[in-house]
Write an enzyme that holds these catalytic residues in place. Structure first.
Site, mmCIF file in Angstrom:
data_model
loop_
_atom_site.group_PDB
_atom_site.id
_atom_site.type_symbol
_atom_site.label_atom_id
_atom_site.label_comp_id
_atom_site.label_asym_id
_atom_site.label_seq_id
_atom_site.Cartn_x
_atom_site.Cartn_y
_atom_site.Cartn_z
ATOM 1 N N ASP A 36 -5.456 0.875 -10.355
ATOM 2 C CA ASP A 36 -5.265 -0.521 -10.790
ATOM 3 C C ASP A 36 -5.677 -0.603 -12.253
ATOM 4 O OD1 ASP A 36 -5.372 -3.532 -10.905
ATOM 5 O OD2 ASP A 36 -5.164 -3.322 -8.733
ATOM 6 N N ARG A 38 -8.194 -2.251 -13.445
ATOM 7 C CA ARG A 38 -9.655 -2.197 -13.568
ATOM 8 C C ARG A 38 -10.247 -1.578 -12.311
ATOM 9 N NH1 ARG A 38 -8.095 -6.414 -16.356
ATOM 10 N NH2 ARG A 38 -7.442 -7.495 -14.473
ATOM 11 N N TYR A 141 10.292 -14.742 -10.185
ATOM 12 C CA TYR A 141 9.759 -13.790 -9.190
ATOM 13 C C TYR A 141 10.852 -13.394 -8.198
ATOM 14 C CZ TYR A 141 6.716 -12.358 -5.221
ATOM 15 O OH TYR A 141 6.094 -11.705 -4.185
HETATM 16 P P1 NAD Z 1 -2.106 -9.353 -5.950
HETATM 17 O O1 NAD Z 1 -1.772 -10.189 -7.126
HETATM 18 O O2 NAD Z 1 -3.202 -9.754 -5.043
HETATM 19 O O3 NAD Z 1 -2.406 -7.840 -6.433
HETATM 20 C C1 NAD Z 1 -1.651 -7.186 -7.418
HETATM 21 C C2 NAD Z 1 -2.518 -6.086 -8.008
HETATM 22 O O4 NAD Z 1 -1.745 -5.429 -9.018
HETATM 23 C C3 NAD Z 1 -3.789 -6.606 -8.698
HETATM 24 O O5 NAD Z 1 -4.911 -5.899 -8.227
HETATM 25 C C4 NAD Z 1 -3.531 -6.378 -10.175
HETATM 26 O O6 NAD Z 1 -4.707 -6.072 -10.909
HETATM 27 C C5 NAD Z 1 -2.593 -5.189 -10.134
HETATM 28 N N1 NAD Z 1 -1.788 -5.090 -11.343
HETATM 29 C C6 NAD Z 1 -1.226 -6.086 -12.068
HETATM 30 N N2 NAD Z 1 -0.593 -5.584 -13.138
HETATM 31 C C7 NAD Z 1 -0.726 -4.248 -13.093
HETATM 32 C C8 NAD Z 1 -0.294 -3.184 -13.919
HETATM 33 N N3 NAD Z 1 0.395 -3.416 -15.031
HETATM 34 N N4 NAD Z 1 -0.600 -1.920 -13.553
HETATM 35 C C9 NAD Z 1 -1.330 -1.676 -12.430
HETATM 36 N N5 NAD Z 1 -1.779 -2.644 -11.623
HETATM 37 C C10 NAD Z 1 -1.490 -3.924 -11.941
HETATM 38 O O7 NAD Z 1 -0.736 -9.170 -5.132
HETATM 39 P P2 NAD Z 1 -0.574 -8.825 -3.592
HETATM 40 O O8 NAD Z 1 -0.615 -10.097 -2.847
HETATM 41 O O9 NAD Z 1 -1.467 -7.716 -3.194
HETATM 42 O O10 NAD Z 1 0.956 -8.353 -3.614
HETATM 43 C C11 NAD Z 1 1.310 -6.997 -3.806
HETATM 44 C C12 NAD Z 1 2.815 -6.866 -3.753
HETATM 45 O O11 NAD Z 1 3.315 -7.447 -2.542
HETATM 46 C C13 NAD Z 1 3.558 -7.573 -4.895
HETATM 47 O O12 NAD Z 1 4.707 -6.839 -5.225
HETATM 48 C C14 NAD Z 1 3.999 -8.878 -4.259
HETATM 49 O O13 NAD Z 1 5.147 -9.396 -4.866
HETATM 50 C C15 NAD Z 1 4.296 -8.432 -2.839
HETATM 51 N N6 NAD Z 1 4.228 -9.551 -1.899
HETATM 52 C C16 NAD Z 1 3.034 -10.158 -1.618
HETATM 53 C C17 NAD Z 1 2.996 -11.232 -0.736
HETATM 54 C C18 NAD Z 1 1.713 -11.940 -0.396
HETATM 55 O O14 NAD Z 1 1.760 -12.965 0.322
HETATM 56 N N7 NAD Z 1 0.554 -11.463 -0.851
HETATM 57 C C19 NAD Z 1 4.197 -11.674 -0.137
HETATM 58 C C20 NAD Z 1 5.397 -11.057 -0.490
HETATM 59 C C21 NAD Z 1 5.397 -9.971 -1.336
HETATM 60 C C1 AKB Z 2 4.090 -15.785 -3.215
HETATM 61 O O1 AKB Z 2 3.861 -16.905 -2.722
HETATM 62 O O2 AKB Z 2 4.432 -15.586 -4.384
HETATM 63 C C2 AKB Z 2 4.020 -14.585 -2.294
HETATM 64 C C3 AKB Z 2 5.341 -14.298 -1.687
HETATM 65 C C4 AKB Z 2 5.790 -15.022 -0.478
HETATM 66 O O3 AKB Z 2 6.050 -13.468 -2.180
HETATM 67 N N1 AKB Z 2 3.010 -14.832 -1.312
#
Ligand code: NAD
Ligand code: AKB
Length: 316
Positions: A36, A38, A141
């Site tokens: 990540d 950090r 997005y």
């Molecule tokens: P999040 O925002 O909680 O985590 C994303 C992580 O990526 C963070 O830890 C951030 O520090 C890291 N990051 C950001 N930029 C970066 C970079 N340039 N290089 C390396 N790391 C980087 O997101 P999440 O909820 O864990 O989602 C992860 C994936 O799943 C995403 O692609 C998101 O679109 C997809 N997704 C999530 C959900 C949801 O409800 N959480 C739903 C649909 C899809």
């Molecule tokens: C968001 O709300 O952006 C995510 C997703 C459904 O992709 N949780």
């Protein structure tokens, strides 16, 4: 999966923290390298600092650890992406290209990349949204996820890249703080229910969205990645469903455990995003192709969320 070496990119986020723990149980602790922007204070196990936009650093890491599989989780989510559309497009697309190109060149064997219900848009049928339907997303997005799906399928068809993907609904877990998503009200509400017994929702009553408890999402992800290649018939991204509810229904579920809980409404720009998304999802293909089945409904999720958040807050 015994000899696999896995790199998770974006491992500190909502999904990454839980996925890393599960994958470490599946393939062995040291076979999962987290990465990540950090390092977290409590980070344990193999970890590399990585900005996914830095292709050379990514290539250095996959070489150093002899990585065979990459789970790419780094992205800007829906609400954050609307505030910085150009950067969101850059991160969400170029990060994906770096991984797909490495797979195309044979440097890694398998890729996981999550899509989202955000690939659908206002012209999509909102009830029981099918796998194949009108897709005209109107958020940056959603546009990046839709384009990402097309490129995943393209790299599979043209170059034989073994890339697998799920269109997650809103995911709800207790191990990490809510991020920049539109569905994240449904995470925050549990924290506030325990802390202040009241919550002000940025989505209106009646805003029904597809959601899923994190354990189900992690199980689906690993199950798709472990499925024999011939069962993975969709290489864009699979619909999967867990439950659907609106803010009133999640509040009513919380009141079964905290009777005095109240909810108020102050909708903001995220309402328009939610209004462009489906209310429920048809996941027949995932069920038929690789045996997907959810285990959590709303009340079961509420019970687990409140129990675990309570236990965590009493420890801190
Ligand atoms: P999040 O925002 O909680 O985590 C994303 C992580 O990526 C963070 O830890 C951030 O520090 C890291 N990051 C950001 N930029 C970066 C970079 N340039 N290089 C390396 N790391 C980087 O997101 P999440 O909820 O864990 O989602 C992860 C994936 O799943 C995403 O692609 C998101 O679109 C997809 N997704 C999530 C959900 C949801 O409800 N959480 C739903 C649909 C899809
Ligand atoms: C968001 O709300 O952006 C995510 C997703 C459904 O992709 N949780």
């Amino acid at each position: 999966m015994g000899t696999e070496k896995i790199l998770i990119i974006g491992s500190n986020g909502q999904i990454g923290l839980e996925l890393a723990a599960s994958l470490r149980q599946h393939v062995g602790y040291d076979n999962v390298i987290c990465s990540d922007l950090r390092k977290l204070d409590f980070q344990e196990g193999p970890f590399e600092l990585l900005d996914v936009l830095d292709k050379n650093r990514f290539l250095e890491i996959i070489k150093k650890h002899q990585i065979t599989q990459v789970y790419l989780l780094a992205a800007l989510l829906s609400a954050t992406a609307e505030k910085n559309p150009k950067f969101a497009w850059d991160l969400n697309m170029n990060g994906l290209f770096h991984i797909l190109d490495a797979a195309k060149e044979g440097l890694i064997k398998k890729v996981y990349w999550p899509s989202s219900i955000a690939v659908f848009g206002p012209s999509t049928p909102r009830a029981n949204t099918p796998q194949y339907t009108v897709m005209e997303p109107n958020t940056i997005y959603g546009i990046s996820k839709q384009a990402g799906e097309r490129f995943c399928e393209y790299y599979h068809q043209k170059y034989g890249v073994d890339v697998r993907s799920i269109r997650y609904p809103g995911l709800i877990g207790w191990k990490s703080a809510p991020g920049g998503g539109t569905t994240d009200y449904a995470v925050h509400i549990y924290h506030e229910a325990l802390k202040s017994k009241t919550y002000t929702s940025f989505l209106k009553a009646g805003t029904i969205l597809p959601m899923m408890y994190m354990d189900d999402a992690i199980r689906a992800t690993i199950s798709l990645m472990e499925a024999p290649a011939e069962l993975v018939k969709i290489r864009s991204s699979y619909n999967i469903a867990g439950m659907s509810f609106d803010p009133e229904e999640i509040a009513a579920s919380i009141r079964k455990y905290i009777p005095e809980f109240t909810i108020n409404y102050a909708p903001d720009y995220r309402q328009a995003i939610a209004d462009s998304w489906p209310q429920s999802i048809d996941d027949s293909e995932a069920r038929e192709h690789w045996g997907w089945k959810p285990e959590f409904d709303l009340d079961k999720m509420t019970q687990v969320m409140l129990e675990n958040l309570k236990a965590t807050s009493s420890q801190s």
